[in-house]
Scaffold this active site. Structure first.
Site, PDB file in Angstrom:
ATOM      1  N   GLY A  37       0.853  -1.182   0.000  1.00 32.91           N
ATOM      2  CA  GLY A  37       0.000   0.000   0.000  1.00 32.91           C
ATOM      3  C   GLY A  37       0.882   1.221   0.000  1.00 32.91           C
ATOM      4  O   GLY A  37       2.060   1.122   0.327  1.00 32.91           O
ATOM      5  N   CYS A  64       5.642  -6.029   1.007  1.00 26.77           N
ATOM      6  CA  CYS A  64       5.934  -4.590   1.020  1.00 26.77           C
ATOM      7  C   CYS A  64       5.392  -3.954   2.312  1.00 26.77           C
ATOM      8  O   CYS A  64       5.885  -4.255   3.389  1.00 26.77           O
ATOM      9  CB  CYS A  64       5.363  -3.953  -0.247  1.00 26.77           C
ATOM     10  SG  CYS A  64       5.940  -2.272  -0.480  1.00 26.77           S
ATOM     11  N   TYR A  65       4.360  -3.112   2.215  1.00 25.23           N
ATOM     12  CA  TYR A  65       3.771  -2.520   3.423  1.00 25.23           C
ATOM     13  C   TYR A  65       3.389  -3.626   4.416  1.00 25.23           C
ATOM     14  O   TYR A  65       3.546  -3.474   5.628  1.00 25.23           O
ATOM     15  CB  TYR A  65       2.537  -1.711   3.030  1.00 25.23           C
ATOM     16  CG  TYR A  65       1.871  -0.989   4.184  1.00 25.23           C
ATOM     17  CD1 TYR A  65       2.212   0.321   4.479  1.00 25.23           C
ATOM     18  CD2 TYR A  65       0.915  -1.626   4.973  1.00 25.23           C
ATOM     19  CE1 TYR A  65       1.614   0.976   5.539  1.00 25.23           C
ATOM     20  CE2 TYR A  65       0.318  -0.975   6.035  1.00 25.23           C
ATOM     21  CZ  TYR A  65       0.662   0.332   6.311  1.00 25.23           C
ATOM     22  OH  TYR A  65       0.080   0.978   7.366  1.00 25.23           O
ATOM     23  N   HIS A 152       7.879  -7.004  -4.672  1.00 27.45           N
ATOM     24  CA  HIS A 152       6.539  -7.457  -5.083  1.00 27.45           C
ATOM     25  C   HIS A 152       6.607  -8.767  -5.867  1.00 27.45           C
ATOM     26  O   HIS A 152       6.890  -8.741  -7.064  1.00 27.45           O
ATOM     27  CB  HIS A 152       5.862  -6.365  -5.915  1.00 27.45           C
ATOM     28  CG  HIS A 152       5.471  -5.194  -5.094  1.00 27.45           C
ATOM     29  ND1 HIS A 152       4.235  -5.091  -4.506  1.00 27.45           N
ATOM     30  CD2 HIS A 152       6.179  -4.108  -4.699  1.00 27.45           C
ATOM     31  CE1 HIS A 152       4.179  -3.977  -3.802  1.00 27.45           C
ATOM     32  NE2 HIS A 152       5.341  -3.364  -3.896  1.00 27.45           N
ATOM     33  N   GLU A 154       4.193 -10.506  -6.872  1.00 27.28           N
ATOM     34  CA  GLU A 154       3.022 -10.690  -7.747  1.00 27.28           C
ATOM     35  C   GLU A 154       3.203 -10.093  -9.135  1.00 27.28           C
ATOM     36  O   GLU A 154       2.437 -10.382 -10.035  1.00 27.28           O
ATOM     37  CB  GLU A 154       1.768 -10.112  -7.077  1.00 27.28           C
ATOM     38  CG  GLU A 154       1.667  -8.587  -7.034  1.00 27.28           C
ATOM     39  CD  GLU A 154       2.445  -7.922  -5.886  1.00 27.28           C
ATOM     40  OE1 GLU A 154       3.308  -8.599  -5.283  1.00 27.28           O
ATOM     41  OE2 GLU A 154       2.196  -6.736  -5.614  1.00 27.28           O
ATOM     42  N   ASP A 210     -19.542 -12.481 -19.919  1.00 25.55           N
ATOM     43  CA  ASP A 210     -20.043 -12.663 -18.560  1.00 25.55           C
ATOM     44  C   ASP A 210     -21.491 -13.133 -18.524  1.00 25.55           C
ATOM     45  O   ASP A 210     -21.825 -14.104 -17.845  1.00 25.55           O
ATOM     46  CB  ASP A 210     -19.907 -11.367 -17.745  1.00 25.55           C
ATOM     47  CG  ASP A 210     -18.512 -10.787 -17.834  1.00 25.55           C
ATOM     48  OD1 ASP A 210     -17.596 -11.544 -18.221  1.00 25.55           O
ATOM     49  OD2 ASP A 210     -18.341  -9.593 -17.545  1.00 25.55           O
ATOM     50  N   LYS A 352     -12.100 -12.168 -14.405  1.00 26.02           N
ATOM     51  CA  LYS A 352     -12.458 -12.310 -15.820  1.00 26.02           C
ATOM     52  C   LYS A 352     -11.817 -13.542 -16.481  1.00 26.02           C
ATOM     53  O   LYS A 352     -12.474 -14.273 -17.212  1.00 26.02           O
ATOM     54  CB  LYS A 352     -12.015 -11.049 -16.571  1.00 26.02           C
ATOM     55  CG  LYS A 352     -12.495 -10.976 -17.993  1.00 26.02           C
ATOM     56  CD  LYS A 352     -13.868 -10.381 -18.037  1.00 26.02           C
ATOM     57  CE  LYS A 352     -14.408 -10.252 -19.435  1.00 26.02           C
ATOM     58  NZ  LYS A 352     -15.705  -9.553 -19.415  1.00 26.02           N
TER      59      LYS A 352
END
Ligand code: XMP
Length: 496
Positions: A37, A64-65, A152, A154, A210, A352
């Site tokens: 964050g 991280c944070y 990070h 990710e 969708d 998605k």
């Protein structure tokens, strides 16, 4: 992104706000990830976490944070860096025996983005890796199974990020890879049957992925108790109505009522030039048409909607923290409260890409599952200014050429979305022996992962030339073609 990565690794994962109380959870999580964050943990009032989470005994990964929070809460020390570290860095694993770094080479590229740094480890923790500017780039307490990384894992820029997350899930938290779309479909069908019972449901199909997947799932569960309505608002692409309705009937055997509302939408849109006004008119008109169609289905109690997980997260985000509204998204499918139907949203826990995978598991044709995103208000947002039958014809024909040529080209990567825009700009040209004064069509082709950010696609010049020549030759009313070379941001994908 973290949640998506975790799910890609086969573990179900939910995103919860940081204020969530541990004792308010209906089911105890098997592991917790505290995210990054933009705030600083050294500033009073910055986001923290219910202490019960830290004492719960489940494995925790702070990113991280999240790592800084762990450091502070467990008694370590942090300092503010003179200047934030942002961008790529070379990670050196100093504790290669740690399960967190199993199969990760000693040196690899990671992505950093932080303004604070851990300078003293909390009791029980060991430093596991460092970078040149960050001494504690990873820390861990193997006993309590609590880990923190300053970088990070990710993002794609972190070379072995996926392996690290996998190590956390499998080796540290010992979670089996049991989240897959096959099991989702099985459970969803049972749940839907139970919810619906003997009642009737209705669903608005838009042609998009969708609503098609949601309707198919419900149809698999309760068969003829579901009625689908397809509103033809006349703003779809060339041959789209036939293709979509054909697929619903012939391939999926869905009970679809097609409502031809083309005249009605054109009439409502007459004179409207402002993009927001066009969107609002289309949204309202859609609701009215759908209500009328629903009134013809006796005893309907449930409304099936293709709501996805990102919409659910967004609507839970406090207003003050939500992003600014750039454009309103009036999707066909966003239906009125007055209808008093109970909502059935079988996709509300999915991203998605998971919805597309569910579609494939259900046997939906690639023409539906792999469809490009297309705005609910359709070609109306690709005509700058008033929507008229003539202008619809021009944009529809030009768009068909753009799609046909790009589909046929061997491009790598294939652009994510591509279309034509009809601009109100007119300019002078010469065709044959005569002077012309006709419209400019813009071609937009982008690469993107999710439409949130995008780059313009570097299409080969000869492909652009073919597109341009065909549009000018085959679409009366156009004498000039331009290619949009702006990324998002600062531009958006659609011109409106
Ligand atoms: P923008 O123009 O906001 O578009 O950069 C981002 C992505 O969203 C699509 N888009 C929509 N999709 N309903 C939708 O379902 C809408 O009203 C809508 N408006 C834009 C756009 O095509 C792009 O992929």
């Amino acid at each position: 992104m973290i949640a998506r990565r975790v799910r890609e690794l086969g573990t179900f994962c939910e995103i919860l706000p940081y204020e969530t109380r541990w004792d308010s959870l209906s089911q105890q999580p098997s592991a917790v990830i505290l995210t990054g964050g933009p705030e600083s943990v050294t500033v009073p009032g910055s986001p923290d976490v219910d202490p019960a989470v830290l004492q719960s005994g489940v494995p925790i990964l702070g990113i991280c944070y999240g790592m800084q929070l762990l450091a502070r809460e467990f008694g370590g020390e942090l300092v503010k860096l003179d200047r934030p570290e942002y961008g790529p860095a070379m990670l050196t694993v100093t504790e290669s025996r740690s399960p967190f770094f199993a199969s990760v080479p000693e040196r690899s590229r990671v992505w950093m983005s932080h303004g604070d740094s851990v300078v003293r480890l909390p009791p029980g923790f060991a430093a596991l890796a460092s970078t040149e500017r960050c001494k504690v780039a990873a820390m861990g307490d193997a006993q309590r199974r609590i880990y923190g990384v300053q970088f990070h894992p990710e993002v794609a820029h972190t070379e072995y990020g996926r392996a690290m997350l996998e190590n956390f899930l499998r080796r540290i938290a010992a979670l089996p890879p049991d989240w897959g779309m096959e099991s989702f479909v099985e459970t969803a069908i049972e749940d839907i049957r139970e919810r619906v019972g003997g009642r009737r449901a209705i669903c608005a199909l838009s042609g998009g992925v969708d609503s098609a997947v949601a309707a198919t799932l419900v149809a698999k569960a309760v068969g003829e108790q579901l009625t689908c309505v397809f509103v033809n608002h006349g703003l779809l692409r060339k041959n789209e109505v036939e293709e979509v309705v054909g697929a619903f009937h012939d391939v999926l055997h869905l009970d679809v009522r097609v409502v031809d509302a083309r005249e009605r939408f054109l009439h409502a849109l007459a004179g409207a030039e402002d993009p927001e006004r066009k969107r609002v008119i289309i949204g309202h008109e859609f609701i009215r048409v759908f209500e009328e169609a629903a009134a013809d289905v006796p005893g309907v109690e449930l409304l099936v909607q293709g709501t996805l997980y990102p919409d659910v997260i967004e609507s839970k985000t406090p207003q003050s923290k939500a992003g600014h509204k750039i454009k309103s998204h009036h999707n066909v499918g966003g239906l009125p409260e007055e209808m008093r139907l109970e909502l059935l949203e079988p996709l509300r826990s999915l991203f998605k890409d998971e919805v597309r995978r569910v579609g494939r598991v259900l046997g939906l044709p690639e023409s539906i599952v792999g469809r490009q995103p297309f705005p609910g208000p359709g070609l109306a947002v690709r005509i700058i200014g008033e929507v008229t039958p003539e202008r619809l014809r021009v944009v529809r024909e030009a768009d068909a050429i753009v799609r046909h040529e790009i589909d046929a080209a061997p491009l790598d990567p294939h652009p994510w979305q591509y279309f034509a825009v009809l601009t109100p700009v007119r300019s002078v040209g010469v065709m044959g022996d005569g002077r012309t004064y006709a419209n400019l069509v813009a071609v937009r082709a982008i690469t993107s992962e999710d439409g949130m950010t995008a780059d313009w696609a570097r299409l080969p010049a000869d492909l652009l030339e073919r597109i341009s020549a065909r549009i000018v030759n085959e679409v009366p009313g156009v004498n000039r073609v331009a290619y949009d070379i702006t990324s998002k941001p600062p531009a958006t994908v659609e011109w409106e």
